[in-house]
Every structure is written in structure tokens, then in C-alpha cells.
Write a protein that holds these residues in place. Structure first.
Motif, mmCIF file in Angstrom:
data_model
loop_
_atom_site.group_PDB
_atom_site.id
_atom_site.type_symbol
_atom_site.label_atom_id
_atom_site.label_comp_id
_atom_site.label_asym_id
_atom_site.label_seq_id
_atom_site.Cartn_x
_atom_site.Cartn_y
_atom_site.Cartn_z
ATOM 1 N N ASP A 45 -16.670 -11.226 -0.123
ATOM 2 C CA ASP A 45 -17.835 -11.053 -0.971
ATOM 3 C C ASP A 45 -17.853 -11.880 -2.331
ATOM 4 O O ASP A 45 -18.635 -12.843 -2.441
ATOM 5 N N GLU A 46 -16.864 -11.322 -3.117
ATOM 6 C CA GLU A 46 -16.447 -12.156 -4.248
ATOM 7 C C GLU A 46 -16.305 -13.524 -4.074
ATOM 8 O O GLU A 46 -16.491 -14.596 -4.785
ATOM 9 N N ALA A 47 -15.312 -13.810 -3.024
ATOM 10 C CA ALA A 47 -15.000 -15.223 -2.872
ATOM 11 C C ALA A 47 -16.174 -16.236 -2.558
ATOM 12 O O ALA A 47 -16.193 -17.087 -2.703
ATOM 13 N N LYS A 48 -17.006 -15.567 -1.424
ATOM 14 C CA LYS A 48 -18.162 -16.209 -1.188
ATOM 15 C C LYS A 48 -18.908 -16.618 -2.573
ATOM 16 O O LYS A 48 -19.644 -17.742 -2.672
ATOM 17 N N GLU A 49 -19.253 -15.902 -3.600
ATOM 18 C CA GLU A 49 -19.867 -16.235 -4.583
ATOM 19 C C GLU A 49 -19.217 -17.194 -5.358
ATOM 20 O O GLU A 49 -20.082 -18.153 -6.002
ATOM 21 N N LEU A 50 -17.915 -17.332 -5.594
ATOM 22 C CA LEU A 50 -17.274 -18.367 -6.082
ATOM 23 C C LEU A 50 -17.476 -19.536 -5.504
ATOM 24 O O LEU A 50 -17.493 -20.865 -6.207
ATOM 25 N N MET A 51 -17.460 -19.682 -4.041
ATOM 26 C CA MET A 51 -17.591 -20.748 -3.521
ATOM 27 C C MET A 51 -19.056 -21.310 -3.774
ATOM 28 O O MET A 51 -19.052 -22.598 -3.831
ATOM 29 N N LYS A 52 -20.205 -20.615 -3.802
ATOM 30 C CA LYS A 52 -21.396 -21.016 -4.212
ATOM 31 C C LYS A 52 -21.391 -21.448 -5.452
ATOM 32 O O LYS A 52 -22.135 -22.589 -5.705
ATOM 33 N N GLU A 53 -20.565 -21.015 -6.356
ATOM 34 C CA GLU A 53 -20.546 -21.566 -7.936
ATOM 35 C C GLU A 53 -19.764 -23.009 -7.854
ATOM 36 O O GLU A 53 -20.356 -23.747 -8.443
ATOM 37 N N MET A 54 -18.796 -23.088 -7.133
ATOM 38 C CA MET A 54 -18.157 -24.498 -6.942
ATOM 39 C C MET A 54 -19.030 -25.359 -6.251
ATOM 40 O O MET A 54 -19.110 -26.495 -6.745
ATOM 41 N N SER A 55 -19.904 -24.984 -5.332
ATOM 42 C CA SER A 55 -20.793 -25.946 -4.721
ATOM 43 C C SER A 55 -21.836 -26.581 -5.700
ATOM 44 O O SER A 55 -21.962 -27.630 -5.736
ATOM 45 N N GLU A 56 -22.384 -25.673 -6.618
ATOM 46 C CA GLU A 56 -23.275 -26.015 -7.643
ATOM 47 C C GLU A 56 -22.618 -26.791 -8.783
ATOM 48 O O GLU A 56 -23.033 -27.727 -9.165
ATOM 49 N N ASN A 57 -21.222 -26.589 -9.099
ATOM 50 C CA ASN A 57 -20.520 -27.489 -10.033
ATOM 51 C C ASN A 57 -20.207 -28.831 -9.332
ATOM 52 O O ASN A 57 -20.594 -29.958 -10.309
ATOM 53 N N TYR A 58 -19.966 -29.014 -8.244
ATOM 54 C CA TYR A 58 -19.918 -30.319 -7.621
ATOM 55 C C TYR A 58 -21.068 -31.071 -7.631
ATOM 56 O O TYR A 58 -21.353 -32.259 -8.126
ATOM 57 N N LYS A 59 -22.383 -30.477 -7.441
ATOM 58 C CA LYS A 59 -23.688 -31.047 -7.369
ATOM 59 C C LYS A 59 -23.757 -31.740 -8.959
ATOM 60 O O LYS A 59 -24.327 -32.773 -9.371
ATOM 61 N N SER A 60 -23.503 -30.866 -10.031
ATOM 62 C CA SER A 60 -23.780 -31.143 -11.517
ATOM 63 C C SER A 60 -22.717 -32.072 -12.027
ATOM 64 O O SER A 60 -23.069 -33.036 -12.735
#
Length: 153
Positions: free
Chosen positions: A63-78
Motif C-alpha cells: 500500500d505504501e509502495a503504491k502511493e510512492l509509485m503514484k508520486e513518482m509518476s506525477e514527478n515524471y509528468k512535471s
């Protein structure tokens, strides 16, 4: 144990707040220095987060890993906004001219990296090969970018 999680949450909130202040479009009033330092901070954050994801998944904390993966995804977009023409040099950038010479390819890699993190989050609990999935959907993108678009250390 709870205090440790609260401290980690607080630290992540502060870091996320800092990154949000940096993730404004490149055409804003940011200086070249701020843009270069901002993109370096985002890449550094993603690397540290990737190591944390690897550790969490190894411990079964999906669960925590998935949240961090989503955060990384947004960082790549930015990051798509952090490579204007006037930021090719200076302020210890490790970005190679290949980024600007192959802008569509670089942008496609950032988009792929973002999408792959979302895919990884969706399959991480059900994959038969966790290590292989992380290698393919997370670390391979890092390697692809470093190989072509980043100066060697």
C-alpha cells in the motif's frame, strides 16, 4: 512504531510541499538556476523514492509502495516542464545536449516512465516476478535516461 511513521509522513509532506513549489511551468518567472536545481531535486527525489519502493515491496508493504509509485509518476509528468532551451548549461547540470536534440524522445521517455509507475502500482501485488517487474517498469527507465540523457559521474 507510530512515531516513526508520523515522522516519515511529516518529512514526506514537507518534501512534497517543497517539490510542489518547484513544479511550476518552465515558462514562469523561475530563473535558469531555479529550473535546473528544481529538476535535479525531482530526479533525486524519484531516485530516493525508488529505493524506498524497492524496500517496501521487499517487506510486503504494497500500500505504501503504491502511493510512492503514484508520486513518482506525477514527478515524471512535471519534469516535462523543466527543460526549456535556456537551461542547457550551468549550475552543475548533468543533462546532456541530447535532451534538446531529441526532445520528443526525451519527453516520450518521461511519459513512459510516468505510465510505467502507474502500471507497476497496478500489478505489484499480483505479479509472479516482483523483482523483474520492478526492474522492467522502474529501474529500466532510470537506466535508459541516464544512458542517453545524463552525463556520467
Amino acid at each position: 512504531m507510530k512515531l516513526k511513521h508520523i515522522k516519515l509522513l511529516f518529512k514526506n509532506i514537507l518534501l512534497f510541499s517543497f517539490l510542489i513549489t518547484l513544479t511550476v511551468p518552465a515558462y514562469s518567472d523561475l530563473s535558469v538556476e531555479e529550473i535546473i536545481k528544481g529538476r535535479k531535486a525531482i530526479f533525486s527525489k524519484n531516485y530516493n523514492t525508488a529505493k524506498r519502493v524497492q524496500s517496501l515491496v521487499s517487506n510486503g508493504d504494497f500500500d505504501e509502495a503504491k502511493e510512492l509509485m503514484k508520486e513518482m509518476s506525477e514527478n515524471y509528468k512535471s519534469l516535462l516542464e523543466y527543460f526549456p532551451e535556456n537551461t542547457k548549461e550551468g549550475f552543475k547540470t548533468e543533462s546532456l545536449p541530447a535532451i534538446w536534440e531529441n526532445k520528443d524522445e526525451f519527453n516520450a521517455l518521461m511519459t513512459k516512465s510516468s505510465n510505467d509507475m502507474i502500471e507497476l502500482a497496478s500489478i505489484i501485488e499480483t505479479t509472479d516476478d516482483i523483482r523483474g517487474s520492478i526492474g522492467k517498469l522502474m529501474w529500466a527507465n532510470c537506466k535508459s535516461c541516464h544512458t542517453k540523457f545524463r552525463a556520467s559521474h
